[in-house]
Motif scaffolding. Structure first.
Motif, PDB file in Angstrom:
ATOM      1  N   HIS A  11      -2.307  -1.727  -6.166  1.00  0.00           N
ATOM      2  CA  HIS A  11      -2.688  -2.639  -5.088  1.00  0.00           C
ATOM      3  C   HIS A  11      -3.065  -4.010  -5.665  1.00  0.00           C
ATOM      4  O   HIS A  11      -2.579  -5.051  -5.205  1.00  0.00           O
ATOM      5  CB  HIS A  11      -3.886  -2.094  -4.303  1.00  0.00           C
ATOM      6  CG  HIS A  11      -3.554  -1.133  -3.222  1.00  0.00           C
ATOM      7  ND1 HIS A  11      -3.277   0.185  -3.475  1.00  0.00           N
ATOM      8  CD2 HIS A  11      -3.477  -1.273  -1.883  1.00  0.00           C
ATOM      9  CE1 HIS A  11      -3.045   0.811  -2.337  1.00  0.00           C
ATOM     10  NE2 HIS A  11      -3.157  -0.067  -1.357  1.00  0.00           N
ATOM     11  N   TYR A  35      -4.695   4.782 -10.160  1.00  0.00           N
ATOM     12  CA  TYR A  35      -3.390   4.130 -10.233  1.00  0.00           C
ATOM     13  C   TYR A  35      -3.044   3.408  -8.938  1.00  0.00           C
ATOM     14  O   TYR A  35      -2.488   2.313  -8.960  1.00  0.00           O
ATOM     15  CB  TYR A  35      -2.287   5.133 -10.592  1.00  0.00           C
ATOM     16  CG  TYR A  35      -2.258   5.480 -12.054  1.00  0.00           C
ATOM     17  CD1 TYR A  35      -2.116   4.492 -13.007  1.00  0.00           C
ATOM     18  CD2 TYR A  35      -2.387   6.801 -12.472  1.00  0.00           C
ATOM     19  CE1 TYR A  35      -2.101   4.812 -14.354  1.00  0.00           C
ATOM     20  CE2 TYR A  35      -2.366   7.121 -13.815  1.00  0.00           C
ATOM     21  CZ  TYR A  35      -2.225   6.118 -14.749  1.00  0.00           C
ATOM     22  OH  TYR A  35      -2.213   6.432 -16.090  1.00  0.00           O
ATOM     23  N   SER A  36      -3.381   3.988  -7.815  1.00  0.00           N
ATOM     24  CA  SER A  36      -3.116   3.326  -6.541  1.00  0.00           C
ATOM     25  C   SER A  36      -3.899   2.017  -6.450  1.00  0.00           C
ATOM     26  O   SER A  36      -3.358   0.987  -6.042  1.00  0.00           O
ATOM     27  CB  SER A  36      -3.485   4.247  -5.372  1.00  0.00           C
ATOM     28  OG  SER A  36      -3.241   3.616  -4.151  1.00  0.00           O
ATOM     29  N   PHE A  46      -7.220  -1.181   0.080  1.00  0.00           N
ATOM     30  CA  PHE A  46      -7.353   0.090  -0.626  1.00  0.00           C
ATOM     31  C   PHE A  46      -8.564   0.865  -0.109  1.00  0.00           C
ATOM     32  O   PHE A  46      -8.471   2.065   0.181  1.00  0.00           O
ATOM     33  CB  PHE A  46      -7.476  -0.157  -2.135  1.00  0.00           C
ATOM     34  CG  PHE A  46      -7.769   1.082  -2.926  1.00  0.00           C
ATOM     35  CD1 PHE A  46      -6.761   1.968  -3.245  1.00  0.00           C
ATOM     36  CD2 PHE A  46      -9.055   1.362  -3.341  1.00  0.00           C
ATOM     37  CE1 PHE A  46      -7.029   3.124  -3.968  1.00  0.00           C
ATOM     38  CE2 PHE A  46      -9.343   2.507  -4.061  1.00  0.00           C
ATOM     39  CZ  PHE A  46      -8.322   3.395  -4.372  1.00  0.00           C
ATOM     40  N   PHE A  98      -4.713   9.688  -9.217  1.00  0.00           N
ATOM     41  CA  PHE A  98      -4.038   9.068  -8.077  1.00  0.00           C
ATOM     42  C   PHE A  98      -4.764   7.823  -7.581  1.00  0.00           C
ATOM     43  O   PHE A  98      -4.156   6.765  -7.411  1.00  0.00           O
ATOM     44  CB  PHE A  98      -3.892  10.082  -6.935  1.00  0.00           C
ATOM     45  CG  PHE A  98      -3.462   9.474  -5.645  1.00  0.00           C
ATOM     46  CD1 PHE A  98      -2.153   9.065  -5.463  1.00  0.00           C
ATOM     47  CD2 PHE A  98      -4.370   9.286  -4.615  1.00  0.00           C
ATOM     48  CE1 PHE A  98      -1.745   8.493  -4.277  1.00  0.00           C
ATOM     49  CE2 PHE A  98      -3.974   8.717  -3.423  1.00  0.00           C
ATOM     50  CZ  PHE A  98      -2.658   8.319  -3.253  1.00  0.00           C
ATOM     51  N   HIS A  99      -6.072   7.912  -7.348  1.00  0.00           N
ATOM     52  CA  HIS A  99      -6.812   6.792  -6.770  1.00  0.00           C
ATOM     53  C   HIS A  99      -6.877   5.609  -7.728  1.00  0.00           C
ATOM     54  O   HIS A  99      -6.750   4.461  -7.295  1.00  0.00           O
ATOM     55  CB  HIS A  99      -8.216   7.234  -6.362  1.00  0.00           C
ATOM     56  CG  HIS A  99      -8.210   8.271  -5.282  1.00  0.00           C
ATOM     57  ND1 HIS A  99      -7.740   8.018  -4.021  1.00  0.00           N
ATOM     58  CD2 HIS A  99      -8.593   9.567  -5.289  1.00  0.00           C
ATOM     59  CE1 HIS A  99      -7.833   9.099  -3.284  1.00  0.00           C
ATOM     60  NE2 HIS A  99      -8.354  10.068  -4.038  1.00  0.00           N
ATOM     61  N   SER A 109       2.396   1.511  -3.470  1.00  0.00           N
ATOM     62  CA  SER A 109       1.357   1.845  -4.450  1.00  0.00           C
ATOM     63  C   SER A 109       0.994   3.324  -4.395  1.00  0.00           C
ATOM     64  O   SER A 109       0.884   3.985  -5.426  1.00  0.00           O
ATOM     65  CB  SER A 109       0.103   1.002  -4.203  1.00  0.00           C
ATOM     66  OG  SER A 109       0.358  -0.353  -4.397  1.00  0.00           O
ATOM     67  N   ASP A 110       0.810   3.825  -3.181  1.00  0.00           N
ATOM     68  CA  ASP A 110       0.480   5.246  -3.035  1.00  0.00           C
ATOM     69  C   ASP A 110       1.644   6.132  -3.473  1.00  0.00           C
ATOM     70  O   ASP A 110       1.443   7.164  -4.102  1.00  0.00           O
ATOM     71  CB  ASP A 110       0.093   5.561  -1.594  1.00  0.00           C
ATOM     72  CG  ASP A 110      -1.271   5.011  -1.227  1.00  0.00           C
ATOM     73  OD1 ASP A 110      -2.001   4.565  -2.132  1.00  0.00           O
ATOM     74  OD2 ASP A 110      -1.600   5.024  -0.029  1.00  0.00           O
ATOM     75  N   SER A 126       0.821  -1.201   0.000  1.00  0.00           N
ATOM     76  CA  SER A 126       0.000   0.000   0.000  1.00  0.00           C
ATOM     77  C   SER A 126       0.862   1.261   0.000  1.00  0.00           C
ATOM     78  O   SER A 126       0.574   2.215  -0.722  1.00  0.00           O
ATOM     79  CB  SER A 126      -0.928  -0.001   1.209  1.00  0.00           C
ATOM     80  OG  SER A 126      -1.757   1.119   1.188  1.00  0.00           O
ATOM     81  N   ALA A 172       1.731   6.089  -7.267  1.00  0.00           N
ATOM     82  CA  ALA A 172       0.596   6.836  -7.813  1.00  0.00           C
ATOM     83  C   ALA A 172       0.799   8.343  -7.647  1.00  0.00           C
ATOM     84  O   ALA A 172       0.426   9.118  -8.523  1.00  0.00           O
ATOM     85  CB  ALA A 172      -0.693   6.393  -7.139  1.00  0.00           C
ATOM     86  N   LYS A 173       1.411   8.761  -6.539  1.00  0.00           N
ATOM     87  CA  LYS A 173       1.698  10.194  -6.347  1.00  0.00           C
ATOM     88  C   LYS A 173       2.745  10.679  -7.337  1.00  0.00           C
ATOM     89  O   LYS A 173       2.711  11.826  -7.780  1.00  0.00           O
ATOM     90  CB  LYS A 173       2.175  10.455  -4.922  1.00  0.00           C
ATOM     91  CG  LYS A 173       1.067  10.450  -3.916  1.00  0.00           C
ATOM     92  CD  LYS A 173       1.594  10.694  -2.519  1.00  0.00           C
ATOM     93  CE  LYS A 173       0.478  10.530  -1.506  1.00  0.00           C
ATOM     94  NZ  LYS A 173       0.976  10.585  -0.125  1.00  0.00           N
TER      95      LYS A 173
END
Length: 152
Positions: free
Chosen positions: A81, A76-77, A109, A73-74, A62-63, A59, A66-67
């Motif tokens: 995941h 891709y995160s 997520f 962002f959400h 992943s975040d 996690s 994605a950032k």
């Protein structure tokens, strides 16, 4: 919210979800309730480390990825995941375990986003509840495992 505490919350939700949806018959003649309680113990022991530790690292990465992309962002995160959870198949060669890993990743997520939204709430009570909820959920999960191991 701390990723490890989110993982602890997800572990408890996963434990209850799997125990109710896919109870494991461990003894002959066990009642439905007995099978569910025993399943809590089995799912709990085998999923604690992967969900809390591997899930927390996945996690976080992943975040972070994605950032770095900085757009959607959400989405891709979420995709990171699920992709990381799908890598479980390479290690286990078992589609059932992979499906459970993907389900746990989706739950992670969603819980992470839910805790994030709750942390933005202005209420002092919400902040206090948010800090204590994962600990309470973890205690509930361990208690369910103890009850499950006692019924056998």
């Amino acid at each position: 919210m701390n990723k490890v505490l989110t993982g602890l919350s997800v572990w408890t939700m996963f434990l209850f979800l799997m125990g109710m949806l896919f109870p494991i018959q461990t003894t002959n003649g066990a009642s439905s309730v007995g099978m569910v309680l025993q399943s809590y113990t089995i799912y709990g022991f085998f999923s604690l480390t992967p969900i809390v530790f591997y899930g927390s690292v996945v996690s976080f990465v992943s975040d972070w990825l994605a950032k770095r992309i900085n757009k959607y962002f959400h989405l891709y995160s979420f995709l990171f995941h699920v992709t990381a959870a799908s890598l479980v198949y390479i290690v286990t060669k078992n589609i059932d375990v992979t499906i459970m890993a993907v389900l746990a990743a989706i739950m992670f997520f969603l819980a992470d986003r839910c805790f994030f939204l709750l942390s933005k709430a202005p209420s002092v009570m919400t902040a206090h509840t948010l800090k204590n909820l994962p600990i309470v959920l973890g205690f509930v999960g361990v208690t369910a495992m103890v009850l499950g191991s006692a019924t056998g």
